[in-house]
Motif scaffolding. Sequence first.
Motif: not given
Length: 572
Positions: A291-308
């Motif tokens: 459930s912690a990953l559930l918060e982290l994964y989409p958040k981090g991936m959304a950030g990574f997409k913007r970064f990329q």
Amino acid sequence: MLKKFFSYYKPHKRLFIIDFSSAILVALLELAFPMAVQWFIDELLPTGEWNTIVTISVLLLIVYLISTGLHYIVSYLGHKLGINIETDMRQQLFNHVHKQSFRFFDNTKTGHIMSRISNDLFDIGELAHHGPEDAFIAVMTIVGAFILMYSINPELALIAIVMIPFLVIVVAYCNKKMNAAWQKMYVKIADVNARVEDSVSGARVVKSFTNEEFEMTRFQKDNRGFRSAKLVAYNVMAWTTSSMYMMTRLVTLVVLVVGAWFTHTGKLTPGELVGFILFVNILIKPVDKISALLELYPKGMAGFKRFQDMIDEEPEIKDRPDAIVVQQLNGDIEFNDVHFNYDSHKNVLDGIDLSIHAGQTIAFVGPSGAGKTTICSLIPRFYDVNQGAISIDGIDIRNMTQQSLRSQIGIVQQDVFLFTGTIKENIAYGDLDATDEDVIAAAQKAHLESFIASLPDGYETQIGERGLKLSGGQKQRLAIARMFLKNPPILILDEATSALDTETERIIQQSLNELAANRTTLVIAHRLATIRDADRVIVVTEDGIAEDGKYEELVRQNGLFARLHNIQFQEV
Ligand code: ADP
Ligand code: MG
């Protein structure tokens, strides 16, 4: 996207391996614990051999100590891995921003870049650390716990495992929702940052218009937009975690009741029941992680997409592979049928032909918005022409490296941009290899000596953010000193003295004339008195070059320039 994400682990392979294997060891020790307790209750306790019991307890203590050390390694090295990746990405993004061309900066808000460099990357770093490790450990623990539980009692193990598929469905569903929510949240926080940057750098203007209230209200809108976006994400998250909580407690209860019944009917020993309940807890733990990953994964991936997305944005202007490094240009500049626009709906330049001889001083005059600054920004290739060509000493500027081309051109503008720092640092910006003597010589040439001598800290005086502690004339002199240091063969003075009063202008003009000597100089002038001695005057209007000739000739021609001349000198 994931493949790109993992490529950032490469430089830190060793750290990753140590961290990952420690995490696996921790999980294995965790799985062994209920088995030990079960054996302790069922086998050891009935024997009453206290010596063995004490020995086993000491052994357990040692195992705990090892486990504690491993926990430390996982926590510290894991975060180290995350922050290493975050630092790499931040540097890459910063470097990338500085590779971009003018148009990028025309269209990108500073606050948006800041937001990516701070918020987005922090979340990516957290994901880089927790993501693969937690996901792997969670799966390993669930599988391991299930196998061990199955070996104790298959029926009870199946009851306990039933929740996992439900969990996966909930996780997948919420993941999707949350991804969208975080994506929106990032856009909103970037807006907030952009607004703060804009409003605070313009604070003096805000005050002079007494528009503080307006700024506050405007900020409130962005701030609240951010709040709403984040609340949506948190709401989805709260739903997820609470439904997970409910499912896990339900399973514990069912196992307890059924297990108690099994114990009563002799299918299960008391030790096995205790071990089982401990295993259910172990089964639940990764659910928390998930459930912690559930918060982290989409958040981090959304950030990574913007970064990329930003990293993938190619600079508009790139050096050709065979671009030449030019040195010591003479400064013969040639415009050949140059067409240019900033955006497709309006052409700023429509077929400009222009030939400038090395060493001459050429003045550009004409109404504001005619395209004088634009003509001058094309020479250092800040923008590329849409059609036609510009060459210097007969070489198309697109065949030169940008760095070598720009090292040959100096620009002094109306608003001088100075960096926070000392007078010395700002002059030395013109040539990073300059010695203290070079800086002093440049300051002398710009007639800055007496001013600097009057300051208590001399060359080490801090000039304030963007040089706000200096007057317009002093800033301009600093810019001139910087240019003496750079010493380029081609010089562009874009209304360099227009913002100054006539007296200061007269004095600065002297320094500028000294700077212009022996260089090809393009002067964009507002006040015609400053260009009397130019070799040529070019009158630019929205329709292109209207007149071209010597000052006195143009006055005699009785055209546009003569009109400008008469307006300015009538009042004197
Ligand atoms: P001048 O220096 O003669 O006053 P400019 O060259 O600055 O004129 O501007 C010419 C035209 O190009 C103007 O219409 C201006 O609005 C437009 N312009 C200038 N800079 C930009 C830019 N960075 N992006 C879009 N349009 C621009
Ligand atoms: Mg201009």
